[in-house]
Scaffold this motif. Structure first.
Motif: not given
Length: 231
Positions: A164-184
């Motif tokens: 679940c932490l390796k499939s997002c093209p922009v690495g939106a999820y990580s140990g530092s939280g959710f990169a909302y703006e990158d995902c959007l």
């Protein structure tokens, strides 16, 4: 209200007509800062209402067909209507995750069902995986018997690879939280077509609860709503 060994059987039957289910609950402790019940005084108990998989979808779609084109926040409106009527029928006050100020639905769910968050922030359910949701709550002035909260195995602790932490093209999820703006930004861009049509790739990478995975059309609806897209 008659009891069925946990959440009221009559409430469960009323919810089932819409594909919804009771999701556990609890009695507020004396002196706890509880939201108001139907009387306006602090509620005595709470029953969460939600779904497993996409069971409500066909009911929601039938309702949506009767609404004006371009209807805003339709799923929230449908949930409020259904749960509001159940609350009226059973002497409760309905609450919604979209109420302002926000109510602590995630904390309530963890308390009611003994769940813990996944790396994506969604609560991991031992049967449903990440494919479930809470649509509202019923608040009562009286104690309502609910199932005993049992300690649940947290499946994320047993997962070594963490796909679940390796499939997002922009690495939106990580140990530092959710990169909302990158995902959007990715979902709205031309490169985000797979996310728009099939849903969050990280969420879909989780191997748990696959029998409850939302169909692509349902995932696309949620993703477009998240991104504020009309089509």
């Amino acid at each position: 209200m008659s009891d069925d060994g946990g959440p009221t059987g009559q409430i469960a039957a009323a919810l089932a007509e819409h594909g919804l289910i009771p999701r556990g609950g609890f009695v507020f402790e004396d002196g706890e800062d509880a939201p108001s019940g139907p009387s306006g005084q602090p509620a005595r108990s709470l029953l969460l209402i939600g779904q497993a998989g996409a069971a409500p979808w066909r009911h929601f779609e039938r309702w949506l067909e009767t609404q004006p084109a371009g209807f805003e926040n339709p799923l929230d409106s449908w949930s409020r209507q259904v749960i509001g009527q159940v609350a009226k029928d059973f002497g409760a006050r309905a609450a919604s995750p979209s109420d302002r100020p926000h109510l602590p639905f995630q904390q309530w769910a963890m308390r009611a069902e003994g769940l813990r968050p996944s790396p994506l922030g969604i609560l991991m359910h031992p049967e449903y995986g990440l494919w479930h949701a809470y649509r509202g709550a019923l608040l009562f002035d009286v104690e309502v018997e609910t199932p005993e909260v049992r300690e649940q195995i947290h499946l994320c602790d047993l997962c070594v690879g963490k796909p679940c932490l390796k499939s997002c093209p922009v690495g939106a999820y990580s140990g530092s939280g959710f990169a909302y703006e990158d995902c959007l930004a990715h979902v709205r861009a031309s490169a985000g077509g797979a996310c728009r049509s099939r849903g969050c790739l990280d969420r879909n990478a989780c191997p748990q609860g696959l029998a409850y995975r939302y169909p692509e059309a349902v995932q696309a609806f949620h993703m477009k709503s998240f991104a504020g897209l009309r089509s």
